[in-house]
Design a protein around this motif. Structure first.
Motif, PDB file in Angstrom:
ATOM      1  N   LYS A  32       0.849  -1.186   0.000  1.00 40.11           N
ATOM      2  CA  LYS A  32       0.000   0.000   0.000  1.00 40.11           C
ATOM      3  C   LYS A  32       0.883   1.234   0.000  1.00 40.11           C
ATOM      4  CE  LYS A  32      -1.695  -2.468   3.043  1.00 40.11           C
ATOM      5  NZ  LYS A  32      -2.138  -2.975   4.312  1.00 40.11           N
ATOM      6  N   ILE A  73      -1.502  -0.928  -4.107  1.00 41.19           N
ATOM      7  CA  ILE A  73      -2.688  -0.089  -3.959  1.00 41.19           C
ATOM      8  C   ILE A  73      -2.211   1.338  -3.690  1.00 41.19           C
ATOM      9  CG2 ILE A  73      -4.749   0.387  -2.599  1.00 41.19           C
ATOM     10  CD1 ILE A  73      -4.939  -2.461  -1.882  1.00 41.19           C
ATOM     11  N   VAL A  84      -3.104   4.860  -2.303  1.00 43.51           N
ATOM     12  CA  VAL A  84      -4.113   5.575  -1.514  1.00 43.51           C
ATOM     13  C   VAL A  84      -3.724   7.041  -1.513  1.00 43.51           C
ATOM     14  CG1 VAL A  84      -5.243   5.769   0.702  1.00 43.51           C
ATOM     15  CG2 VAL A  84      -4.445   3.560  -0.063  1.00 43.51           C
ATOM     16  N   LEU A 131      -3.672   2.660  10.147  1.00 46.51           N
ATOM     17  CA  LEU A 131      -4.131   4.010   9.858  1.00 46.51           C
ATOM     18  C   LEU A 131      -3.638   4.989  10.906  1.00 46.51           C
ATOM     19  CD1 LEU A 131      -7.744   3.545   8.613  1.00 46.51           C
ATOM     20  CD2 LEU A 131      -5.860   4.610   7.417  1.00 46.51           C
ATOM     21  N   LYS A 172     -12.722   7.429   5.198  1.00 50.48           N
ATOM     22  CA  LYS A 172     -13.547   6.729   4.228  1.00 50.48           C
ATOM     23  C   LYS A 172     -12.839   6.746   2.883  1.00 50.48           C
ATOM     24  CE  LYS A 172     -16.526  10.776   3.983  1.00 50.48           C
ATOM     25  NZ  LYS A 172     -17.844  11.278   4.273  1.00 50.48           N
ATOM     26  N   PHE A 173     -13.056   5.723   2.123  1.00 48.12           N
ATOM     27  CA  PHE A 173     -12.342   5.578   0.867  1.00 48.12           C
ATOM     28  C   PHE A 173     -13.307   5.711  -0.295  1.00 48.12           C
ATOM     29  CE2 PHE A 173      -9.648   3.387   3.863  1.00 48.12           C
ATOM     30  CZ  PHE A 173      -8.410   3.861   3.504  1.00 48.12           C
ATOM     31  N   VAL A 197     -13.290   4.884  -4.523  1.00 45.87           N
ATOM     32  CA  VAL A 197     -12.529   4.294  -5.613  1.00 45.87           C
ATOM     33  C   VAL A 197     -12.453   5.313  -6.730  1.00 45.87           C
ATOM     34  CG1 VAL A 197     -12.432   2.425  -7.254  1.00 45.87           C
ATOM     35  CG2 VAL A 197     -13.317   2.019  -4.975  1.00 45.87           C
ATOM     36  N   LEU A 234      -5.671  -0.491  -8.242  1.00 44.27           N
ATOM     37  CA  LEU A 234      -6.576   0.224  -7.364  1.00 44.27           C
ATOM     38  C   LEU A 234      -6.034   1.607  -7.020  1.00 44.27           C
ATOM     39  CD1 LEU A 234      -9.174  -0.615  -6.403  1.00 44.27           C
ATOM     40  CD2 LEU A 234      -8.153  -1.515  -4.345  1.00 44.27           C
ATOM     41  N   LEU A 294      -7.258   4.639  -4.678  1.00 47.30           N
ATOM     42  CA  LEU A 294      -8.300   5.030  -3.716  1.00 47.30           C
ATOM     43  C   LEU A 294      -8.034   6.453  -3.264  1.00 47.30           C
ATOM     44  CD1 LEU A 294      -8.191   1.861  -1.519  1.00 47.30           C
ATOM     45  CD2 LEU A 294      -9.939   2.408  -3.168  1.00 47.30           C
TER      46      LEU A 294
END
Lengths: 600, 181
Positions: A4, A149, A151, A181, A533-534, A536, A545, A547
């Motif tokens: 990530k 991923i 983010v 997190l 909150k994510f 897409v 992905l 996010l």
């Protein structure tokens, strides 16, 4: 395994350079914090990172390279590969983004034990899918087992936000380590020194990250802080004088102490003193909770004083004080007249009930005499009432809460006769109830065993039984008269208690409501985060992905619950059922708050 | 990948399940509930207004009528803002976590994100609801001190309440993603 990468939005269009950030190794994720641009001297970068590490306490490292080639910058592939040997890391990220297509390419180089650089990771081509915020989508060739991923996060919001529930102090070794997190939030929040490097600074290094745009305003804040120091010292000195006055021996004598514990003005005064002591302490707030507590107290104090000033302005503008004082005596007269009529009605045949005439007359005359006493006392006081109100109104400049507490005390003093009636009625009723209950046991041939705390059977003499039964009958037939008086005066008392309860509740509300936290929640919802909150960003099939991480603000109810200022609770201690039972048995009820029960 | 299928909820009303697979690691399931029907709104409004008119007929107080209008409007607003759920979605991201969100008819959205480290499993559970036995999907949360114990259960699709065949479909896809990481 899934890798990530937390990537700041502000670095999306940064020039090529090195990615600086932190590996959260236990969870296989990387937090990118900044991009350092070419050209640089590797020694400078290493030195800079060490400096920052010492300042912030975050294990910073060079994560990899970022390239967004401009025209005529081709053939950097080998150069980027070579960079990984300069900054030896277990993993080396190579993120590319092409200008024309705004595409992303991510390569992960792994360094094995022999020190050889092995490239075995994904090569991804990300087609541009501009989703509002200008994010790039990814396109993945799924032959490798490791996936990435992305983010995207907004650096400023994450840096400023406080994740709830708050964990402070040393983490408990028994429980699990802080979640991923939380670690990510802590990393971004702690690496604030990294963000001080300005884009326009003329130094050896240039970097892209979030940077503040309001440095000038912070000068004003610093000046204000300097100006507040003497103010705090002054308040501290006044407080010490005040505490010395309060601790003089005469105040700790019994009647005064008892009185001050019952007067709500005194309680409010001690409460404010405690607040001021907290505020005037020269130490800066340790931790988020204490800072919020101080800020809440300051804001609620200011609002309180402002409301108090508003009240003063209204009171003293058109001589409302005189009007109030002139209204008070006729109002008291009116109440006395109404009570008089009520007693006359009770002394006759109230609601068609036939009372015991003798007892009825005695009780009625007793109460009538009391009202007479009371009214002459009020008339004696009437020349001074205006003065009392005038000086009492001045207390509102300390805050609306003081004015309300004073009003509550005044109501308590002015309705003292109702309290007296209530106490007499309740005592009489209580005695009767107790007498009846014990005689009822005698009637059944039982008695209360004090030692064993239970009802035992007992054989009485004939005389005892005779007298007991006779008394029982007398009490039983006299009960309705007493009960009626008790009922009426309890209702009157309840009205007063209700009024005082409303006053106490509003004072408590002003004292404890977290205004600052609530304002923060409304104006800057990201500051108090409940979680994340994510969303897409990439909708195309078969893509990697991407996010977008947004901050989920704390609910308003949770804000109030978390940041409520500690206060002396004035909520009714009994439940409703207990209150009704107390009323039925004839125990006394009070609106007074109990200083011992401090709730949070 | 996007599929749209219609299922029924426990009361026999039709709901639609929308599965979106963003990648092999992430998929989203959206259960949409049918919109509130105009007939129902009409019936409720007529009931309140007829009642108000009947009261007005006897009391001859016009405040009754205006308060009836007020009550209807406020009631509708509260209903679409706090009660009527338009769709509920479940976003499963492998190795990151599970996001549960429900959006109301007025556009309000409540979202909670549960991190993967806190999740023990996703299961289908049975429950007694009124006079029937229903199935529901739920997330089991780990006890922080004891990883084997379950500390609490978060039920999913609470207001749409889909039937078992729909739940099984969601469950299989979820397990597929979770087992990969």
């Amino acid at each position: 395994m899934v890798l990530k990468i937390f990537f700041p939005q502000c670095c999306n269009r940064a020039d090529s350079g090195l990615l600086v950030g932190r590996w959260i190794s236990s969870q296989d994720s990387a937090v990118v914090l900044a991009v350092i641009h070419y050209p640089f001297i590797p020694g400078h970068v290493k030195q800079y990172i060490q400096q920052m590490q010492a300042k912030s306490g975050v294990e910073l490292s060079v994560l990899g390279s970022w390239s967004l080639p401009k025209d005529g910058q081709e053939g950097m592939e080998s150069f980027l590969r070579d960079l990984s040997t300069i900054f030896p890391q277990e993993r080396w990220l190579q993120i590319n983004r092409e200008v024309g297509k705004m595409g992303f390419t991510c390569q992960v180089l792994q360094r094995d034990q022999n020190g050889r650089v092995v490239q075995r990771e994904t090569k991804k081509k990300n087609e541009k899918v501009d989703e509002g915020a200008g994010e790039a989508g990814g396109d993945e060739e799924e032959q490798e087992e490791e996936k990435v991923i992305f983010v995207h996060y907004e650096q400023r919001k994450v840096m400023l936000s406080q994740l709830h529930p708050i964990e402070n102090g040393v983490p408990d070794p028994k429980t699990a380590p802080p979640s991923e997190l939380r670690q990510m939030f802590q990393t971004v929040a702690n690496s604030q020194p990294l963000f001080f490097l300005d884009r326009y600074d003329d130094g050896p290094l240039k970097s892209t990250h979030w940077q503040t745009e309001g440095r000038e305003a912070s000068i004003i804040v610093e000046l204000l802080k300097q100006a507040l120091i003497p103010l705090c010292m002054l308040i501290g000195w006044l407080l010490s004088v005040w505490t010395w006055v309060c601790n003089i021996r005469i105040f700790s004598l019994y009647p005064l102490r008892f009185l001050s514990s019952k007067l709500s003005t005194c309680i409010q005064l001690s409460y404010r003193t405690e607040h001021m002591r907290l505020l005037s302490s020269p130490k800066p707030a340790a931790g988020h909770m204490q800072f919020m507590r101080k800020a809440n107290i300051v804001v609620s104090f200011l609002v309180d004083v402002a409301l108090g000033m508003l009240l003063i302005w209204w009171l003293y503008r058109d001589n409302h004080i005189t009007m109030l004082a002139n209204m008070l005596v006729p109002a008291a007269d009116h109440v006395a007249k109404e009570l008089d009529e009520l007693l006359q009605w009770l002394m006759g045949a109230p609601a068609g009930l036939k009372m015991n005439r003798a007892l009825d007359q005695v009780l009625g005359r007793f109460f009538l005499y009391h009202i007479h006493l009371w009214i002459s006392y009020i008339h004696l006081m009437s020349p001074f009432i205006e003065g009392i109100l005038w000086y009492g109104g001045l207390s509102a400049c300390l805050g609306l809460t003081f004015a309300l507490s004073l009003l509550s005390d005044m109501v308590a003093l002015l309705t003292f006769h109702i309290y007296c009636f209530y106490v007499y009625g309740a005592r009489l009723y209580c005695l009767k109830i107790y007498g009846l209950s014990s005689l009822w046991r005698l009637f059944r041939g039982k008695k209360w065993n004090v030692l064993r705390q239970r009802v035992d059977s007992c054989s009485y003499d004939l005389d005892q039984l005779f007298i007991g039964t006779l008394l029982f009958t007398v009490l039983l037939f006299l009960l309705p008269t007493t009960a009626l008086y008790y009922l009426v005066f309890t209702l009157l008392r309840l009205v007063v208690v209700l009024f005082q309860g409303v006053l106490h509740l509003s004072v408590d509300f002003i004292n404890s409501f977290p205004l600052f936290a609530m304002g923060l929640r409304i104006t800057k919802p990201y500051r108090l985060a409940e979680g994340v909150k994510f969303r897409v960003l990439c909708e195309e099939p078969g893509t990697a992905l991407h996010l977008l991480m947004e901050i989920n603000p704390l609910k308003c109810s949770a804000v109030v619950q978390t940041y409520r200022t500690l206060t002396y609770s004035c909520y009714p201690k009994d439940s409703w059922a207990a209150l009704v039972k107390k009323l039925f048995v004839g125990e006394l009820i009070y609106p007074w708050r109990h200083k011992t029960t401090k709730t949070d | 990948m996007m599929e749209d299928e219609s299922f029924t909820d426990i009361n026999g009303k039709s709901i639609s399940l929308d599965c979106q697979s963003h990648s092999s690691l992430c998929s989203e399931f959206i259960v949409s509930v049918p919109k509130v029907s105009i007939g129902k709104v009409m019936v409720y409004t007529c009931c309140v207004w007829l009642l108000a008119y009947a009261v007005f007929f006897f009391t001859e107080n016009t405040a009754v009528l205006s308060s009836a209008i007020f009550i209807t409007l406020v009631g509708m607003m509260l209903h679409i803002h706090f009660v009527k759920v338009d769709h509920e979605s479940l976003l499963v991201i492998g190795s990151l976590g599970i996001q549960v969100s429900s959006s109301y008819a007025s556009g309000r959205e409540t979202t909670t994100f549960i991190e993967m480290s806190k999740i023990k499993d996703i299961v289908i559970n049975e429950a007694i609801y009124m006079h029937q036995i229903i199935y529901y999907l739920c997330v089991l949360l780990k006890e922080p001190s004891d990883p084997d114990a379950v500390s609490s259960v978060v039920p999913l699709f609470q207001s749409s309440k889909p039937r078992l065949n729909c739940l099984v479909k969601v469950y299989k896809s979820c397990q597929e993603i979770i087992s990969k990481c």
